[in-house]
Design a protein around this motif. Structure first.
Motif, PDB file in Angstrom:
ATOM      1  N   ASP A 137       1.046  -1.279  -0.164  1.00 36.58           N
ATOM      2  CA  ASP A 137       0.033   0.361  -0.178  1.00 36.58           C
ATOM      3  C   ASP A 137       0.815   1.035   0.365  1.00 36.58           C
ATOM      4  O   ASP A 137       0.350   2.318  -0.904  1.00 36.58           O
ATOM      5  N   SER A 138       2.328   1.459   0.244  1.00 36.65           N
ATOM      6  CA  SER A 138       2.918   2.501   0.645  1.00 36.65           C
ATOM      7  C   SER A 138       3.086   2.884  -0.435  1.00 36.65           C
ATOM      8  O   SER A 138       3.764   4.031  -0.435  1.00 36.65           O
ATOM      9  N   LYS A 141       0.867   4.544  -2.558  1.00 38.23           N
ATOM     10  CA  LYS A 141       1.192   5.735  -2.657  1.00 38.23           C
ATOM     11  C   LYS A 141       1.658   6.511  -2.995  1.00 38.23           C
ATOM     12  O   LYS A 141       1.487   7.697  -3.629  1.00 38.23           O
ATOM     13  N   ARG A 142       2.933   6.238  -2.789  1.00 39.06           N
ATOM     14  CA  ARG A 142       4.173   6.903  -3.425  1.00 39.06           C
ATOM     15  C   ARG A 142       3.886   6.814  -4.786  1.00 39.06           C
ATOM     16  O   ARG A 142       4.480   7.747  -5.628  1.00 39.06           O
ATOM     17  N   TYR A 144       1.111   6.760  -6.390  1.00 42.68           N
ATOM     18  CA  TYR A 144      -0.138   7.739  -6.791  1.00 42.68           C
ATOM     19  C   TYR A 144       0.669   8.989  -6.931  1.00 42.68           C
ATOM     20  O   TYR A 144       0.538  10.387  -7.482  1.00 42.68           O
ATOM     21  N   ASP A 145       1.131   8.938  -6.069  1.00 45.71           N
ATOM     22  CA  ASP A 145       2.064  11.446  -5.516  1.00 45.71           C
ATOM     23  C   ASP A 145       2.814  11.341  -6.861  1.00 45.71           C
ATOM     24  O   ASP A 145       3.020  12.445  -6.998  1.00 45.71           O
ATOM     25  N   PHE A 262      -6.126   3.589  -5.368  1.00 51.04           N
ATOM     26  CA  PHE A 262      -5.616   4.808  -4.834  1.00 51.04           C
ATOM     27  C   PHE A 262      -6.733   4.914  -4.343  1.00 51.04           C
ATOM     28  O   PHE A 262      -6.269   5.870  -3.340  1.00 51.04           O
ATOM     29  N   CYS A 265      -5.390   3.596  -0.231  1.00 47.85           N
ATOM     30  CA  CYS A 265      -4.581   3.758  -0.028  1.00 47.85           C
ATOM     31  C   CYS A 265      -3.698   5.359   0.307  1.00 47.85           C
ATOM     32  O   CYS A 265      -3.336   6.066   0.650  1.00 47.85           O
ATOM     33  N   LYS A 266      -5.380   6.374  -0.094  1.00 42.65           N
ATOM     34  CA  LYS A 266      -5.062   6.815  -0.040  1.00 42.65           C
ATOM     35  C   LYS A 266      -3.740   7.893   1.634  1.00 42.65           C
ATOM     36  O   LYS A 266      -3.391   9.503   2.046  1.00 42.65           O
ATOM     37  N   ASP A 267      -4.267   7.759   2.567  1.00 43.73           N
ATOM     38  CA  ASP A 267      -3.882   7.652   3.897  1.00 43.73           C
ATOM     39  C   ASP A 267      -3.431   6.956   4.336  1.00 43.73           C
ATOM     40  O   ASP A 267      -2.592   7.402   5.916  1.00 43.73           O
ATOM     41  N   ILE A 268      -2.046   6.531   3.668  1.00 39.14           N
ATOM     42  CA  ILE A 268      -1.135   5.363   3.786  1.00 39.14           C
ATOM     43  C   ILE A 268       0.156   6.366   4.286  1.00 39.14           C
ATOM     44  O   ILE A 268       0.696   7.443   3.125  1.00 39.14           O
ATOM     45  N   THR A 270       3.989   6.896   3.448  1.00 38.87           N
ATOM     46  CA  THR A 270       4.807   6.511   2.863  1.00 38.87           C
ATOM     47  C   THR A 270       6.287   6.848   3.446  1.00 38.87           C
ATOM     48  O   THR A 270       6.761   6.666   2.654  1.00 38.87           O
TER      49      THR A 270
END
Ligand code: FMN
Length: 289
Positions: A137-138, A141-142, A144-145, A262, A265-268, A270
């Motif tokens: 998940d992390s 999230k990365r 996505y960012d 996404f 995982c938005k609050d995971i 990183t």
């Protein structure tokens, strides 16, 4: 008013996600802009004619399949009319932060050049893997960012007329051609591997969503020979009835929905250090170029 057309193919949503992100970023950056999004399959399957001269720039996006663009994108590029100097930006989504994915641009660029198009920008964007690996998940999230940041830079560059195109030197890839050829060959066997299990209730959704119109019903659901190996039928089947014989292990059992992935995982956090195979993402996350 500047006009931009973005043509894309997306089997399972990753490339579509990026195409929409590019459109939204461009619209936020400039009010004097109109952007049309086109799915390549709609154009090819319905003989839609798009007047390229209506646009100042066109974008073409695709996933990487075995360090190759999908055949449907090659067909689309071959079908484009000859022009006298139209600017094009290219974007490719992939799952591995591996520079061999750049090879996928080679063939597209050659076709476009022959037809009078000038590629002014190309970008590879790493997304979650739609087959084989389910990323942590992390990492998702990365990814996505970093996709959001990359698209921000990309859209600013394109609208600001910055040119960023790689030189197609074959030398750095020379010793990897064997690997590239093997992966490409393996992908050609994916369509032969599909089976439709007993769970199929013949709802025909797979026939409707196949981008190649390659699925048909003859006493049971069958795949023809034009398959892109995009896995849309596999993840789109409400009964999860489409499986692989040998490659079933590659399919994510919980399905594949990029928006949901996404969102989850938005609050995971990183900040976790990258370990094991995820260390290969290090330079990708550290540089946005
Ligand atoms: C048949 C197949 C082959 C793939 N080959 C590669 C590859 O060579 N390199 C890579 O980084 N990712 C590869 N991937 C992963 C996809 O390129 C990646 O998940 C992409 O973002 C999917 O885009 P889409 O959802 O728009 O179809 C492959 C996926 C499939 C289904």
């Amino acid at each position: 008013m500047r006009k931009i057309a973005i043509f894309y193919f997306s089997g399972t949503g990753n490339t579509e996600f990026i195409a929409k992100l590019i459109r939204n970023n461009m619209i936020n950056l400039s009010i004097n802009l109109s952007i049309d999004l086109y799915r390549v399959e709609d154009i090819l399957n319905n003989d839609i004619e798009v007047d390229i001269y209506n646009y100042d720039i066109i974008g073409i996006g695709a996933p990487s399949y075995g360090f190759n663009p999908p055949k449907i994108i090659i067909d689309f590029c071959k079908n484009l009319i000859k022009v006298n100097h139209v600017k094009v930006f290219l974007f490719l989504t992939c799952a591995a932060p591996c520079y061999l994915n750049n090879v996928a641009f080679f063939g597209i660029k050659r076709i476009l050049k022959r037809k009078g198009y000038e590629v002014i920008y190309e970008k590879v964007i790493c997304m979650p893997a739609n087959i084989l690996l389910k990323y942590d998940d992390s990492i998702i999230k990365r990814l996505y960012d970093s996709a959001v940041e990359r698209v921000k830079i990309m859209t600013k560059d394109i609208l600001g007329n910055t040119v960023k195109v790689r030189n197609d030197h074959f030398i750095p890839y020379l010793f990897r051609w064997l690997l590239i050829l093997l992966v490409r060959l393996a992908i050609k066997t994916v369509p032969l591997d599909f089976i439709v299990g007993k769970a199929c209730n013949e709802c025909m959704k797979c026939i409707r969503i196949c981008p190649r119109k390659n699925i048909y019903f003859k006493r049971k659901i069958k795949h023809g020979l034009k398959c892109e190996a995009c896995y849309r039928c596999v993840y789109g089947c409400p009964q999860r009835a489409i499986k692989g014989r040998l490659y079933n292990i590659a399919i994510h059992k919980e399905g594949y929905d990029i928006e949901g992935i996404f969102e989850k995982c938005k609050d995971i956090d990183t900040k976790k250090p990258l370990k094991g195979i995820y260390k290969t993402f290090e330079s990708y996350f550290n540089s946005l170029s």
